[in-house]
Design an enzyme around this catalytic site. Structure first.
Site, PDB file in Angstrom:
ATOM      1  N   SER A 186       4.824 -27.661 -22.103  1.00 26.06           N
ATOM      2  CA  SER A 186       5.668 -26.866 -21.222  1.00 26.06           C
ATOM      3  C   SER A 186       6.447 -27.741 -20.236  1.00 26.06           C
ATOM      4  O   SER A 186       7.298 -28.516 -20.626  1.00 26.06           O
ATOM      5  CB  SER A 186       4.812 -25.824 -20.497  1.00 26.06           C
ATOM      6  OG  SER A 186       5.605 -24.901 -19.804  1.00 26.06           O
TER       7      SER A 186
ATOM      8  N   ASP B 120      12.522 -24.718 -18.689  1.00 21.60           N
ATOM      9  CA  ASP B 120      11.618 -25.867 -18.740  1.00 21.60           C
ATOM     10  C   ASP B 120      11.519 -26.366 -20.181  1.00 21.60           C
ATOM     11  O   ASP B 120      12.264 -25.907 -21.053  1.00 21.60           O
ATOM     12  CB  ASP B 120      10.246 -25.527 -18.151  1.00 21.60           C
ATOM     13  CG  ASP B 120       9.479 -24.517 -18.975  1.00 21.60           C
ATOM     14  OD1 ASP B 120      10.107 -23.801 -19.769  1.00 21.60           O
ATOM     15  OD2 ASP B 120       8.246 -24.433 -18.821  1.00 21.60           O
TER      16      ASP B 120
ATOM     17  N   ASP C 170       9.679 -25.964 -22.761  1.00 22.43           N
ATOM     18  CA  ASP C 170       9.521 -25.050 -23.897  1.00 22.43           C
ATOM     19  C   ASP C 170      10.228 -23.726 -23.669  1.00 22.43           C
ATOM     20  O   ASP C 170      10.054 -22.786 -24.436  1.00 22.43           O
ATOM     21  CB  ASP C 170       8.044 -24.836 -24.236  1.00 22.43           C
ATOM     22  CG  ASP C 170       7.295 -24.057 -23.165  1.00 22.43           C
ATOM     23  OD1 ASP C 170       7.747 -24.038 -22.002  1.00 22.43           O
ATOM     24  OD2 ASP C 170       6.247 -23.465 -23.489  1.00 22.43           O
TER      25      ASP C 170
ATOM     26  N   ASP D  35       9.973 -21.236 -21.647  1.00 20.73           N
ATOM     27  CA  ASP D  35       9.339 -19.973 -21.266  1.00 20.73           C
ATOM     28  C   ASP D  35       9.449 -19.719 -19.768  1.00 20.73           C
ATOM     29  O   ASP D  35       9.016 -18.677 -19.274  1.00 20.73           O
ATOM     30  CB  ASP D  35       7.882 -19.905 -21.729  1.00 20.73           C
ATOM     31  CG  ASP D  35       6.972 -20.930 -21.056  1.00 20.73           C
ATOM     32  OD1 ASP D  35       7.489 -21.824 -20.341  1.00 20.73           O
ATOM     33  OD2 ASP D  35       5.750 -20.848 -21.245  1.00 20.73           O
TER      34      ASP D  35
END
Length: 451
Positions: A101, A245, A247, A249
């Site tokens: 992440s 960010d 990833d 999400d």
């Protein structure tokens, strides 16, 4: 029963340090494949972000899944919510995301989604861990016979499928024409997706931090480092900036004057829009960290508000328990269960843009109705994984009592251990930023004395 390997967002840590090793990943793939694909199609999707260790873990997890007799479908670099969506639409047994992440490139992680595109519950993770322990401790990983080994394929149009899904969120009668938007993809999984979504809907897009090299993911960019986005918005005289960010999400926004609009404010925007449209069914779920200003603003609109434990999985659980649809975190994890099964930065941004266009207001104007209380968050990094022990010491408890005495009825204190890093997070919120800072430092000092 406590989970041993899974944290609040899968298994995560420094690459090469247990459990983020190829050997562990292979056995985790085998255990997960055995549990999650025990019947049905026996296929699991694997997606990843752009950090260079993703290639290694992709191969290791594939080997474990194949040994369990599970087919693998690779989607390549892909946002976490995209993998959740694709796992559901392809009717796969599960989806795997290889990502840490918002963490630096030298970290990585592995998280799973079930065939409905939602994160695994505690019971499923415990079941996987029990089988994983057998493989780790007793070398009990069993390979199916050769004719039953899983096969691998690549889904070449995965990015295009997800782009079309995102565009379908935006009302057909509206357009982004006339808007200039700066998009910061954090050199992460959305670098080839996010700019195209907004451009294809009509916006003039200035794309930054969209050249991943395996090492620069989240490096002074994206949703956790907004300086470059703020500068670009001002330089290009843009209407707003969008930051994701690694990833994708998480979502953070920047208005036309360079001011940050965080997850709590985004929740306010979406709740207000739903109220105005007559679509506010139920209330909003935040977390223990949500700014008190959000709760007060929602109260003014007669919108109920509940707090869940920190972590989007707990927000989802609370949403399902209440039957509500909208929730999220100040860090930018925004969930709207009418549109996505997990936190989705691109989807959330499109919902915000829809609200702005429908009300003919700028981001700055729309968010002005919520006043945030000064909130100080300090992260104290630990030398070993002993957060629970430290939090239960008399010295730390006394520091909290002293801080709460100073705050009286003007604020609150929250201490919690990170679910993904060896950190204790100290949050102090009050009507006075100077007081909040002083009391947060007072508690952090008490913690540091025990390191």
């Amino acid at each position: 029963m406590a989970r041993k390997y899974f944290g609040t967002d899968g298994v995560r840590g420094k690459v090469g340090t247990f459990p983020i090793t190829p050997d562990f990943a292979m056995k985790l793939g085998w255990a997960a494949g055995t549990i999650l694909a025990s019947s049905g199609t026996k296929e699991i999707l694997i997606g990843k972000d752009t950090r260079n260790s993703g290639y290694m873990f992709e191969s290791a997890i594939e080997a474990g899944l194949s040994a369990a007799g599970v087919n693998v479908a690779f989607v390549g670099p892909m946002p976490t919510p995209a993998v959740a969506y694709l796992a559901s639409t392809f009717r796969a047994d599960a989806g795997v995301v290889i990502s840490a992440s918002h963490n630096p490139f030298y970290d990585n992680g592995i998280k799973f989604f079930n065939n409905f595109g939602t994160k695994l519950n505690d019971e499923q993770e415990l079941e996987i861990e029990a089988l994983l322990d057998q493989a780790l401790n007793n070398n009990a990983m069993q390979c199916v016979s050769s004719e039953l080994l899983g096969k691998a394929r690549r889904i070449n149009d995965a990015a295009g499928r997800y782009i079309e899904f995102c565009k379908a969120i935006f009302p057909k009668e509206l357009t982004l024409e006339g808007l200039k938007i700066v998009v910061d993809s954090a050199n992460g999984a959305a670098y080839h997706i996010a700019p195209n979504v907004y451009a294809e809907l009509g916006a003039e897009v200035i794309s930054i931090n969209d050249k991943p090299n395996g090492l620069n993911i989240n490096e002074q960019c994206g949703a956790t480092h907004l300086d470059s986005l703020q500068a670009a918005v001002l330089e290009h005289k843009a209407d707003l900036g969008i930051a994701l960010d690694g990833d994708a999400d998480r979502l953070m926004l920047v208005d036309d004057l360079g001011s940050v609009v965080d997850g709590d404010q985004i929740l306010y925007i979406l709740a207000k829009a739903a109220k105005l449209q007559g679509n506010m069914h139920g209330g909003v779920v935040g977390t223990l960290m949500s700014n008190l200003g959000l709760e007060l603003a929602l109260n003014d609109m007669d919108i109920p508000f509940k707090r869940a434990k920190v972590g989007d999985r707990y927000v989802v659980e609370q949403l399902k328990n209440t039957g509500w649809k909208l929730g999220g975190e100040g860090s930018g994890h925004i969930l709207h269960l009418d549109y996505a099964t997990t936190g989705d930065g691109i989807v959330a941004s499109l919902l915000v843009l829809t609200a702005l266009i429908q009300q003919k207001q700028s981001l700055r104007e729309y968010v002005a109705g919520m006043q945030k209380l000064p909130q100080v968050l300090l992260n104290v990094r630990l030398t070993k994984n002993n957060a629970d022990e430290i939090l239960n010491t008399d010295g730390v408890k006394q520091a909290v009592v002293e801080a709460e005495t100073v705050l009286a009825n003007t604020g609150r204190v929250l201490l919690r251990k990170s679910g993904t890093e060896p950190l204790i997070r100290v949050m102090v919120e009050s009507t006075d930023s100077v007081v909040s800072q002083a009391q947060a430092e007072h508690i952090a000092t008490a913690i540091k004395k025990l390191l």
